[in-house]
Design an enzyme around this catalytic site. Structure first.
Site, PDB file in Angstrom:
ATOM      1  N   LYS A   1      -4.670  -1.739  14.787  1.00 30.29           N
ATOM      2  CA  LYS A   1      -4.023  -0.800  15.698  1.00 30.29           C
ATOM      3  C   LYS A   1      -4.777  -0.757  17.015  1.00 30.29           C
ATOM      4  CE  LYS A   1      -1.967   1.645  11.863  1.00 30.29           C
ATOM      5  NZ  LYS A   1      -2.705   1.569  10.578  1.00 30.29           N
TER       6      LYS A   1
ATOM      7  N   VAL B   1      -5.661   0.297   3.078  1.00 35.46           N
ATOM      8  CA  VAL B   1      -5.750  -1.171   3.072  1.00 35.46           C
ATOM      9  C   VAL B   1      -6.914  -1.622   2.201  1.00 35.46           C
ATOM     10  CG1 VAL B   1      -6.313  -3.180   4.507  1.00 35.46           C
ATOM     11  CG2 VAL B   1      -4.586  -1.522   5.282  1.00 35.46           C
TER      12      VAL B   1
ATOM     13  N   SER C   1     -14.037   1.448  10.067  1.00 34.44           N
ATOM     14  CA  SER C   1     -13.232   1.546   8.858  1.00 34.44           C
ATOM     15  C   SER C   1     -13.832   0.760   7.691  1.00 34.44           C
ATOM     16  CB  SER C   1     -11.827   1.022   9.133  1.00 34.44           C
ATOM     17  OG  SER C   1     -11.119   0.919   7.922  1.00 34.44           O
ATOM     18  N   ALA C   2     -13.740   1.351   6.519  1.00 32.58           N
ATOM     19  CA  ALA C   2     -14.165   0.651   5.301  1.00 32.58           C
ATOM     20  C   ALA C   2     -13.240  -0.513   4.967  1.00 32.58           C
ATOM     21  CB  ALA C   2     -14.220   1.630   4.130  1.00 32.58           C
ATOM     22  N   ASP C   3     -12.101  -0.621   5.657  1.00 35.23           N
ATOM     23  CA  ASP C   3     -11.240  -1.796   5.446  1.00 35.23           C
ATOM     24  C   ASP C   3     -12.030  -3.084   5.682  1.00 35.23           C
ATOM     25  OD1 ASP C   3      -9.151  -0.037   5.069  1.00 35.23           O
ATOM     26  OD2 ASP C   3      -8.044  -0.606   6.868  1.00 35.23           O
TER      27      ASP C   3
ATOM     28  N   LYS D   1      -6.004  10.480   0.715  1.00 32.23           N
ATOM     29  CA  LYS D   1      -6.008   9.116   1.226  1.00 32.23           C
ATOM     30  C   LYS D   1      -7.218   8.440   0.591  1.00 32.23           C
ATOM     31  CE  LYS D   1      -5.802   7.052   5.883  1.00 32.23           C
ATOM     32  NZ  LYS D   1      -5.797   7.440   7.325  1.00 32.23           N
TER      33      LYS D   1
ATOM     34  N   GLU E   1       0.826  -1.206   0.000  1.00 30.63           N
ATOM     35  CA  GLU E   1       0.000   0.000   0.000  1.00 30.63           C
ATOM     36  C   GLU E   1       0.858   1.252   0.000  1.00 30.63           C
ATOM     37  OE1 GLU E   1      -0.966   1.708   3.462  1.00 30.63           O
ATOM     38  OE2 GLU E   1      -0.769  -0.035   4.775  1.00 30.63           O
TER      39      GLU E   1
ATOM     40  N   ASP F   1     -18.278   5.202  13.583  1.00 29.01           N
ATOM     41  CA  ASP F   1     -17.006   5.272  12.856  1.00 29.01           C
ATOM     42  C   ASP F   1     -16.371   3.882  12.800  1.00 29.01           C
ATOM     43  OD1 ASP F   1     -14.697   6.049  11.625  1.00 29.01           O
ATOM     44  OD2 ASP F   1     -14.068   7.477  13.162  1.00 29.01           O
TER      45      ASP F   1
HETATM   46 MN   LIG Z   1     -13.794   6.300   9.722  1.00 30.70          MN
END
Ligand SMILES: [Mn+2]
Ligand SMILES: [Mn+2]
Ligand SMILES: [Mn+2]
Lengths: 316, 316, 316
Positions: A160, A107, A141-143, A87, A26, A139
């Site tokens: 993390k 990612v 992550s779209a990961d 990003k 990445e 919230d």
């Molecule tokens: Mn977010």
């Protein structure tokens, strides 16, 4: 009219033609994850770690609106040196293309582009996940959702610890993303070897991971990613007490300064780097280099003995 | 045995054959969003706004269990005049067909049908989203998840302010739905120009949106929708103070009368219409007419210069 | 290199060849849902109920890393008798294959495998769902997300009442999973006939369900499952007062003993079985036998009069 199809770096085009194993990398770690100018040096070391283990690195990013699989050295420098680089998650790719932007891929976006390019293995540091208090802020992550629809192996050191790790593991289960420890039954905590959660499955060799890749394709039932959690050895981790202290002060600062959304990860990584006097940065680099090496070994194992190269499901 | 395949209105069949730009329109706004008999008149005005901007309107709905792309005028009247018409999301389409029902299609169902029919642009008023207190009730519109797997451009004025707008924007991010403002970097609040949230991306012309459509297809990485947020000009919005007051009293009434689920949206829209003495209705109509015009301009731009018409990816 | 493709039991291979109707059955109910040695006897009775209604049973599970559609009797016994058999959701299938494990398939995995094998109908007891307090724990069954992308009919008696049933129904709506009552407009509560929630849709005959299957395929818009909720007749249910009392004490025990995750369902089912002196077990068995019979009738109806057999979309 412009053609927005994925472009391939010369070294990746050659690898595709020759059926050699390829590992996706990445670019967000370059543009947002590491401070300048360390980031340029480390980006080169990551690519070298892939080569040293027998595979071809394909760093992914966007230049002038074009998705590039296999950035050239000058392109990596451009993303590493610019003041502000977008990003890009999966949903941003076509908008950024329409705007002819430069951008670093997360990612999620790197996985999705790699899979679209037929690359089966991807090395990174840590995944995004469910944020603390996400039941109020939503919230997440779209990961996670991207991995649910992307057939790839992501070699990482967990998520993390700034996130809600337990909730993230539950979401991975709900979304149908495969998770296994590499030679461990404990989920690592990125900077630290043991993140505090048990895993259902363990895989013990590059060959066994290659079997996973083949089984997923042969079965034809699932198309989600495998999160392969590769912990740092205990003697290479950030000291757990220092980690916990730094995390606590970082979370306090987030709240005090009302930092949210996409700003959270770079802020907390910066806080870790400054509060630990660079030790977390050194750990972060060790993580990604080790993951790059393992990913290359898996790509090699997955290519050996299969008539269709694993680097690319459909050779160019 | 009955054939349940999608049927096309005559005007849409002609447009398909000739490769002309087509814009999808929903029918829930007719049956549930606007009061009778205004709804019939407005439905015609929406179709005319599409034609005035160079494209062919395809209003979508279900008659006697058949999915129709391009309802004829008499069919629109039938959905607009019936006492109770089923409100069909994607998951209801095959059940309603098995029961030979009439039905009006939601944003989710209209998008999914349009994409299945090869139509790339859809104009509506506002999206569904995450409801207030959804972390207890789990009430989140299927519009969001449907858009996550549907390659279309939805031109709208944001999400209705009766929802949790911040949570809805987070869910769109998590689900990988593209979001951009049209000539704005602020997310509109349906009746009001500025809904209080920043956007990461802005697109500035029908041609730039057409580039998004081409980039999404050329890249082959994502198959989610673009939510193109098209705010009313400030001098055409509902007065913000009146909006906020009406919303507050509406939310109180919902709680007092224990109104939930699918009943919420029609109730609150009715409350807005009566409390503002019809001004919110006039605003609502301006929104959809403006969105229909912009959607048509995008469909035209996306068709120009491409050998395959954007109206239909695969010409009939 | 090993081939991990789906294997078919001999009786299923014959049915595929002859275009006969097939019903998928899960193996988790055998290995985890029912106590030994009742589970072996019941597994045979379930298969017989399918045969008695004109279809061929295909019990699904994993033996030595191979996904089997149509376990032989000895293989069922092996899964029913082992001390610890892995419980496999979709995401576990390829990892378990790489490890050459035995395993029992959940509702999610059984549905996904069945659909990949071209089987259109699946009979089970109850679905997984959203757990109570999932807004803190994020514990939501992968059954829901798997059904959102799996075109199959799941005949069940609703979701187990140990879950948050209202939240589960909302998630099914958000995810776009079709839900209908079989000859009822009330969602059943597994052990009890009426689970306390209204349904939007009702289907009244195997032929009407077969029309749903055809409509979903003909429309080409949705690829989600239909949850067909088939309640026990009131005189065959667990007495509602006994049910509510047992549920309350079971939930208390969960909290007291801090039982979470995958351990919850087997624990609570065991508690129901012991607290009701076996009456809940008898009810559980009646549920699955009735569902198997209805599923077979649907598979027969779906095969009649169609040129392509519904048992298999693409005949082998
Ligand atoms: Mn977010
Ligand atoms: Mn809802
Ligand atoms: Mn769970």
């Amino acid at each position: 009219m412009t053609d927005f199809a994925i472009r391939y770096g010369e070294h990746v085009t050659r690898a595709r033609r020759d059926g050699r194993p390829v590992v996706a990398l990445e670019s967000t770690i370059i543009s947002h994850g590491l401070p300048h100018p360390d980031n340029i040096r480390v980006a080169r070391e990551i690519e070298q770690a892939v080569r040293d283990n027998g595979a071809v690195p394909a760093t992914i990013g966007m230049i002038d609106g074009e998705v590039i699989v296999g950035l050239e050295d000058a392109q990596v420098e451009r993303l590493a040196s610019a003041e502000a680089v977008a990003k890009l998650s999966v949903r941003d790719l076509a908008i950024a293309a329409a705007r002819r932007s430069d951008g670093a891929t997360t990612v999620a976006a790197t996985s999705a582009i790699a899979a679209a390019a037929g690359i089966g293995v991807f090395a990174t540091g840590g995944l995004g996940g469910v944020h603390r208090e996400a039941n109020v802020t939503y919230d997440e992550s779209a990961d996670l959702t991207a991995l649910a629809r992307t057939p790839i192996v992501v070699v990482c050191a967990g998520v993390k610890s700034i996130l809600d790790v337990g909730a993230t593991l539950e979401r991975l289960e709900t979304l149908g993303v495969s998770v296994a420890g590499y030679r461990t039954s404990r989920f690592p905590g990125f900077f630290i070897t043991d993140g505090g959660f048990d895993l259902d499955w363990q895989l013990d060799s590059p060959e066994q991971v290659a079997d996973f890749i083949k089984a997923r394709a042969d079965q034809g039932v699932a198309e989600a990613a495998l999160v392969l959690a590769n912990p740092l050895p205990a003697d290479e981790q950030l000291e757990p007490a220092l980690h916990d202290r730094t995390l606590a002060t970082g979370l306090n600062l987030l709240a005090e300064q009302n930092i949210t959304g996409k700003a959270v990860t770079p802020f907390l990584l910066g806080h870790f780097h400054s509060s630990t006097e660079g030790r977390s940065l050194a750990v972060n680099i060790r993580i990604i280099l080790r993951n790059a090496a393992l990913a290359a070994q898996i790509a090699v194992a997955a290519t050996d003995g299969s008539t269709a190269p694993v680097g690319f499901a459909v050779p160019a």
